[in-house]
Design an enzyme around this catalytic site. Structure first.
Site, PDB file in Angstrom:
ATOM      1  N   CYS A   6       0.817  -1.215   0.000  1.00  0.00           N
ATOM      2  CA  CYS A   6       0.000   0.000   0.000  1.00  0.00           C
ATOM      3  C   CYS A   6       0.848   1.262   0.000  1.00  0.00           C
ATOM      4  CB  CYS A   6      -0.947  -0.016   1.200  1.00  0.00           C
ATOM      5  SG  CYS A   6      -0.137  -0.007   2.823  1.00  0.00           S
ATOM      6  N   HIS A  55      -2.427   1.118   7.033  1.00  0.00           N
ATOM      7  CA  HIS A  55      -2.801   1.075   5.619  1.00  0.00           C
ATOM      8  C   HIS A  55      -2.972   2.496   5.103  1.00  0.00           C
ATOM      9  CE1 HIS A  55      -4.144  -0.888   1.991  1.00  0.00           C
ATOM     10  NE2 HIS A  55      -5.271  -0.173   1.973  1.00  0.00           N
ATOM     11  N   HIS A  75      -6.045   1.718  -4.201  1.00  0.00           N
ATOM     12  CA  HIS A  75      -5.007   1.300  -3.260  1.00  0.00           C
ATOM     13  C   HIS A  75      -4.527  -0.113  -3.582  1.00  0.00           C
ATOM     14  CE1 HIS A  75      -8.089  -0.824  -0.460  1.00  0.00           C
ATOM     15  NE2 HIS A  75      -8.677  -0.535  -1.611  1.00  0.00           N
TER      16      HIS A  75
END
Length: 451
Positions: A368, A413, A425
């Site tokens: 990510c 994240h 993402h």
């Protein structure tokens, strides 16, 4: 007087800034604590998942061991039945052997008696005496044949009993060997049963320990989740208090400035009332003093201009400046939105590419934070490597004001906001780089603006 107003306003703003700074520091500390808590929660969930997998393996082993144990116990019962049958057969064979031996001994005794009788009656001349006593040759032959048949029958009977004894003995030996084999197999099965029972007890104990660890991990996860909620609530409260403090400081500064300006204007009006007012040919005030000097200057339309440039009474100019500032702000917002849209357009080109832990390649695979870092690197924006560090990049905005290109930060994240509640993402190893329709699918810890 004007300096006094400025100093007073600055003092109020500085006091408000100090309060806001303290709140901002506490808010920053809370976000760091929240990031750590989120990391611990993710680690706890990962540990719980591993423990569940381990428990399922142990349950499968327990089921297999139970099945093996049942099979071994059935085999032991079968062997016990076979051993009992062999013991009965051995006992019967031993009886047959005893009977055969007794019959042999009895027949052998009778044969000995007959031979003894013959010798006692005739000795070595028994055959001679038998011939002398015979009435004729036919009688002699009959006597001789009868005696020979008797001998042969005795010998055959003895041989038959000998064979019977030998066969019975072999059968007894066979049964004894089979019984010994069964008993050996039974011992092996019993040892196997003991070993399986031990393995079963150990596996059940491990399963119980695993279940206890899962319960403890679940308790920890609940505590971390509750702590995250508390931290998020405190952050939101601090953010609201900070905004309120900033607004209050601004309001107080404006009120103090307005009061000071009103006091100054009242003082000036009081001074002007004692002075002689002069007018030009059009009826406009040209001087408030008797010596013809004027504290004010006028433009070509007769409007007063402050010579100290501290107060501008030209409303049209102010309106023009305000319009210019508004236009500038609108242009800036449009430029920012345009840059964010470019970031989103570039990022969505890589949807479908793989997720790779620790990776930074938009084509071969990225995680990510590696995905976000590489996307922004294309626009000359340098970002830290990890999602926790990226939560401090740029500046904070609220989710309600989020624009395309902003970073949506979660615990452990990070994603790029696309607008309309969507994000792009690097999700996970299963989904890779993808577009999600609900940006608030997890607790949002921060929204950062970079462009």
């Amino acid at each position: 007087m004007k300096k006094r107003i400025v100093c007073l306003t600055l003092a109020i703003l500085m006091c408000g800034s100090q309060v806001v700074s303290v709140m901002a520091d506490r808010e920053s500390d809370l976000r760091e604590e929240q990031a750590w808590t989120s990391q611990q929660l993710d680690a706890t969930y990962a540990r719980m998942s591993a423990l569940w997998d381990q428990k399922q393996q142990l349950e499968s082993q327990i089921e297999s061991l139970n099945s093996d144990l049942v099979n071994v116990m059935v085999s032991i019962q079968t062997l016990e039945s076979d051993i009992a049958s062999k013991e009965a057969e051995i006992e019967k064979t031993q009886g047959d052997l005893t009977k055969a031996q007794n019959a042999k001994d009895k027949q052998y005794g009778a044969m000995k008696k007959r031979i003894q009788y013959l010798y006692e009656k005739g000795g070595n001349n028994a055959w001679f005496q038998m011939m002398l006593n015979a009435d004729n040759l036919a009688d002699l032959l009959t006597r001789a044949e009868y005696t020979q048949q008797m001998y042969e029958q005795d010998r055959e009977s003895l041989q038959k009993y000998a064979r019977t004894i030998e066969e019975v003995q072999k059968l007894e030996d066979q049964y004894e060997q089979e019984k010994a084999d069964f008993e050996t197999m039974k011992e092996e099965y019993e040892a196997q049963q003991s070993n399986l029972q031990y393995q079963l007890d150990v596996t059940r104990a491990n399963s119980a320990d695993c279940e206890n660890e899962i319960a403890y991990a679940q308790q920890q996860a609940t505590e971390y989740a509750n702590l995250l909620e508390q931290q998020q609530a405190e952050i939101e409260q601090l953010e609201a208090e900070r905004i309120a403090a900033e607004e209050e400081a601004r309001r107080q500064a404006e009120a103090e400035a307005a009061a000071a300006a009103a006091a100054q204007e009242a003082a000036q009006n009081g001074d002007n009332s004692s002075e002689e007012v002069q007018y030009d040919e059009d009826g406009n005030v040209v001087s408030g003093s008797s010596d013809g000097s004027s504290d004010y200057e006028y433009d070509e339309y007769g409007n007063v201009i402050d010579t100290d440039n501290t107060v501008d009474y030209n409303s049209d100019a102010n309106s023009s400046d305000s319009s210019s500032d508004s236009s500038s702000d609108s242009s800036s917002a449009s430029s920012s939105s345009g840059s964010g849209s470019s970031v989103v357009s570039y990022a969505t080109q890589f949807v479908g590419n793989p997720y790779v832990w620790g990776g930074t390649s938009l084509t071969s695979g990225a995680d990510c934070s590696g995905f976000v870092q590489s996307v922004y690197a294309n626009f000359g924006v340098s970002l830290p490597r990890t999602s926790y560090e990226q939560q401090n990049a740029g500046y904070e905005v609220s989710y309600a004001d989020a624009q395309p290109g902003d970073l949506i930060c979660y615990g452990g994240h990070v994603a790029i906001y696309m607008g309309n509640g969507q994000i792009v993402h690097a999700s996970n190893a299963r989904d890779g780089i993808k577009v999600s329709d609900n940006a608030a699918y997890r607790t949002i810890t921060s929204v950062r603006r970079l462009v």
